[in-house]
Scaffold this motif. Structure first.
Motif, PDB file in Angstrom:
ATOM      1  N   LEU A   1      12.432   6.615   5.827  1.00 44.36           N
ATOM      2  CA  LEU A   1      13.743   6.201   6.360  1.00 44.36           C
ATOM      3  C   LEU A   1      14.656   7.417   6.543  1.00 44.36           C
ATOM      4  O   LEU A   1      15.301   7.573   7.584  1.00 44.36           O
ATOM      5  CB  LEU A   1      14.382   5.187   5.426  1.00 44.36           C
ATOM      6  CG  LEU A   1      15.838   4.786   5.730  1.00 44.36           C
ATOM      7  CD1 LEU A   1      15.956   4.199   7.124  1.00 44.36           C
ATOM      8  CD2 LEU A   1      16.351   3.798   4.686  1.00 44.36           C
ATOM      9  N   CYS A   2      14.682   8.274   5.529  1.00 44.80           N
ATOM     10  CA  CYS A   2      15.524   9.472   5.613  1.00 44.80           C
ATOM     11  C   CYS A   2      15.035  10.407   6.712  1.00 44.80           C
ATOM     12  O   CYS A   2      15.842  10.993   7.449  1.00 44.80           O
ATOM     13  CB  CYS A   2      15.529  10.199   4.272  1.00 44.80           C
ATOM     14  SG  CYS A   2      16.356   9.293   2.939  1.00 44.80           S
ATOM     15  N   ALA A   3      13.704  10.542   6.838  1.00 44.00           N
ATOM     16  CA  ALA A   3      13.153  11.410   7.879  1.00 44.00           C
ATOM     17  C   ALA A   3      13.496  10.875   9.261  1.00 44.00           C
ATOM     18  O   ALA A   3      13.866  11.640  10.164  1.00 44.00           O
ATOM     19  CB  ALA A   3      11.634  11.521   7.715  1.00 44.00           C
ATOM     20  N   ALA A   4      13.363   9.563   9.439  1.00 46.04           N
ATOM     21  CA  ALA A   4      13.685   8.962  10.734  1.00 46.04           C
ATOM     22  C   ALA A   4      15.155   9.162  11.079  1.00 46.04           C
ATOM     23  O   ALA A   4      15.500   9.527  12.203  1.00 46.04           O
ATOM     24  CB  ALA A   4      13.335   7.474  10.716  1.00 46.04           C
ATOM     25  N   ALA A   5      16.034   8.934  10.104  1.00 43.24           N
ATOM     26  CA  ALA A   5      17.469   9.090  10.349  1.00 43.24           C
ATOM     27  C   ALA A   5      17.805  10.548  10.641  1.00 43.24           C
ATOM     28  O   ALA A   5      18.636  10.841  11.514  1.00 43.24           O
ATOM     29  CB  ALA A   5      18.259   8.590   9.147  1.00 43.24           C
ATOM     30  N   GLY A   6      17.171  11.464   9.915  1.00 49.08           N
ATOM     31  CA  GLY A   6      17.443  12.879  10.137  1.00 49.08           C
ATOM     32  C   GLY A   6      16.991  13.347  11.501  1.00 49.08           C
ATOM     33  O   GLY A   6      17.734  14.043  12.215  1.00 49.08           O
ATOM     34  N   LEU A   7      15.787  12.967  11.889  1.00 42.57           N
ATOM     35  CA  LEU A   7      15.287  13.359  13.203  1.00 42.57           C
ATOM     36  C   LEU A   7      16.099  12.716  14.324  1.00 42.57           C
ATOM     37  O   LEU A   7      16.258  13.300  15.395  1.00 42.57           O
ATOM     38  CB  LEU A   7      13.814  12.972  13.334  1.00 42.57           C
ATOM     39  CG  LEU A   7      12.826  13.781  12.493  1.00 42.57           C
ATOM     40  CD1 LEU A   7      11.428  13.175  12.572  1.00 42.57           C
ATOM     41  CD2 LEU A   7      12.801  15.238  12.947  1.00 42.57           C
ATOM     42  N   ALA A   8      16.600  11.518  14.064  1.00 42.35           N
ATOM     43  CA  ALA A   8      17.358  10.802  15.096  1.00 42.35           C
ATOM     44  C   ALA A   8      18.652  11.521  15.460  1.00 42.35           C
ATOM     45  O   ALA A   8      19.175  11.335  16.557  1.00 42.35           O
ATOM     46  CB  ALA A   8      17.655   9.379  14.636  1.00 42.35           C
TER      47      ALA A   8
ATOM     48  N   SER B   1       0.806  -1.231   0.000  1.00 41.75           N
ATOM     49  CA  SER B   1       0.000   0.000   0.000  1.00 41.75           C
ATOM     50  C   SER B   1       0.837   1.279   0.000  1.00 41.75           C
ATOM     51  O   SER B   1       0.294   2.374  -0.103  1.00 41.75           O
ATOM     52  CB  SER B   1      -0.929   0.010   1.216  1.00 41.75           C
ATOM     53  OG  SER B   1      -0.198  -0.044   2.431  1.00 41.75           O
ATOM     54  N   ILE B   2       2.186   1.154   0.114  1.00 45.11           N
ATOM     55  CA  ILE B   2       3.050   2.324   0.210  1.00 45.11           C
ATOM     56  C   ILE B   2       4.027   2.341  -0.962  1.00 45.11           C
ATOM     57  O   ILE B   2       4.717   1.346  -1.224  1.00 45.11           O
ATOM     58  CB  ILE B   2       3.815   2.337   1.551  1.00 45.11           C
ATOM     59  CG1 ILE B   2       2.833   2.430   2.714  1.00 45.11           C
ATOM     60  CG2 ILE B   2       4.812   3.492   1.596  1.00 45.11           C
ATOM     61  CD1 ILE B   2       3.496   2.388   4.076  1.00 45.11           C
ATOM     62  N   HIS B   3       4.091   3.471  -1.641  1.00 48.87           N
ATOM     63  CA  HIS B   3       5.026   3.624  -2.754  1.00 48.87           C
ATOM     64  C   HIS B   3       6.469   3.591  -2.222  1.00 48.87           C
ATOM     65  O   HIS B   3       6.750   4.144  -1.157  1.00 48.87           O
ATOM     66  CB  HIS B   3       4.766   4.955  -3.467  1.00 48.87           C
ATOM     67  CG  HIS B   3       5.433   5.066  -4.802  1.00 48.87           C
ATOM     68  ND1 HIS B   3       6.781   5.346  -4.940  1.00 48.87           N
ATOM     69  CD2 HIS B   3       4.949   4.936  -6.063  1.00 48.87           C
ATOM     70  CE1 HIS B   3       7.092   5.374  -6.218  1.00 48.87           C
ATOM     71  NE2 HIS B   3       6.001   5.129  -6.926  1.00 48.87           N
ATOM     72  N   PRO B   4       7.385   2.963  -2.957  1.00 48.58           N
ATOM     73  CA  PRO B   4       8.778   2.893  -2.486  1.00 48.58           C
ATOM     74  C   PRO B   4       9.402   4.250  -2.173  1.00 48.58           C
ATOM     75  O   PRO B   4      10.244   4.360  -1.271  1.00 48.58           O
ATOM     76  CB  PRO B   4       9.496   2.201  -3.646  1.00 48.58           C
ATOM     77  CG  PRO B   4       8.444   1.384  -4.316  1.00 48.58           C
ATOM     78  CD  PRO B   4       7.185   2.169  -4.185  1.00 48.58           C
ATOM     79  N   LEU B   5       9.014   5.295  -2.896  1.00 51.84           N
ATOM     80  CA  LEU B   5       9.563   6.623  -2.621  1.00 51.84           C
ATOM     81  C   LEU B   5       9.158   7.114  -1.239  1.00 51.84           C
ATOM     82  O   LEU B   5       9.935   7.787  -0.555  1.00 51.84           O
ATOM     83  CB  LEU B   5       9.102   7.616  -3.694  1.00 51.84           C
ATOM     84  CG  LEU B   5       9.700   7.414  -5.095  1.00 51.84           C
ATOM     85  CD1 LEU B   5       9.133   8.442  -6.066  1.00 51.84           C
ATOM     86  CD2 LEU B   5      11.222   7.495  -5.048  1.00 51.84           C
TER      87      LEU B   5
END
Length: 250
Positions: free
Chosen positions: A185-192, A175-179
């Motif tokens: 993933l990038c948002a999680a890594a950035g916020l982390a 149900s989720i587009h790969p983009l």
């Protein structure tokens, strides 16, 4: 659509009493999985408060970690823990795909599932207690809880099928587009990198470890079962939490 997606995420991933979605389709299901970290915020706050209270009371780090992990498990109705046990039973019981899925449908847990559940909980508590002893337990408890739910976007990426034609897995599979998955993933890594009380690199390391561990479980289950189920999603969450807390421990 956004309201329905948030209701589905909260109603599925937490024990909070929320109104049911007015409609559930693939757009709503995909939105719910993308909003999983938002729905997990109450769980993360709960984990952080338990660690904070345990520290104020002078409780042993391992006891505080156990209380925090247990609180998150109860607040999510044990859904992911049950999924972990069922997935382990299915993977360990038979090479026949249909037999494995049949075992996963049953409500009981066999020796493989119980052993896996105990071992993963030991790792989670041990790793979180290490972070507590190092002085960044509150950050680790909240971050690990959030990151472990973030991996649901990976599990529901387009191209990953459902192992069954019915159930939660069939609703959210693909149900989720790969983009969008890459963006999360990038948002999680950035916020982390902004996680307080730790070196800037430790948070992204936890995100990477969580996604890698969940990806390994996802690959195995897709190859063995033909796709995902609701149980597989729960297994990915719990394994991701263990990996994240290991990365956040000193």
């Amino acid at each position: 659509m956004l309201t329905d997606a948030l209701r589905m995420a909260l109603g599925t991933l937490t024990a909070l009493p929320v109104p049911p979605p007015r409609t559930i389709d693939r757009r709503v299901a995909g939105g719910a999985m993308l909003l999983a970290p938002v729905a997990a915020v109450p769980l993360a706050v709960l984990a952080g408060l338990v660690v904070l209270a345990g520290g104020a009371l002078g409780l042993p780090a391992i006891a505080v970690a156990g209380l925090a992990v247990g609180a998150v498990g109860l607040a999510s109705r044990g859904l992911h823990l049950d999924g972990l046990a069922d997935t382990a039973d299915g993977l360990g019981a038979s090479f026949d795909r249909e037999r494995a899925l049949q075992i996963m449908r049953r409500g009981d847990s066999g020796p493989t599932g119980v052993a896996t559940l105990v071992l993963v909980l030991i790792v989670q508590c041990g790793a979180l207690s290490g972070a507590i002893s190092a002085g960044h337990g509150v950050t680790a408890a909240t971050a690990g809880t959030l990151v472990s739910r973030w991996v649901l976007a990976l599990c529901c990426t387009r191209g990953i099928p459902s192992a069954r034609p019915e159930g939660l897995g069939a609703t959210v599979a693909g149900s989720i587009h790969p983009l969008w998955t890459i963006a999360t993933l990038c948002a999680a890594a950035g916020l982390a990198t902004l996680a307080p009380g730790m070196d800037w690199w430790r948070g992204p390391l936890a995100v990477t470890a969580a996604f890698a561990a969940a990806g390994a479980v996802l690959w195995r289950c897709t190859a063995r079962l033909g796709g995902i189920t609701g149980d597989v999603l729960g297994a990915c969450v719990e394994i991701a939490a263990a990996a994240a807390w290991l990365a956040l421990a000193p």
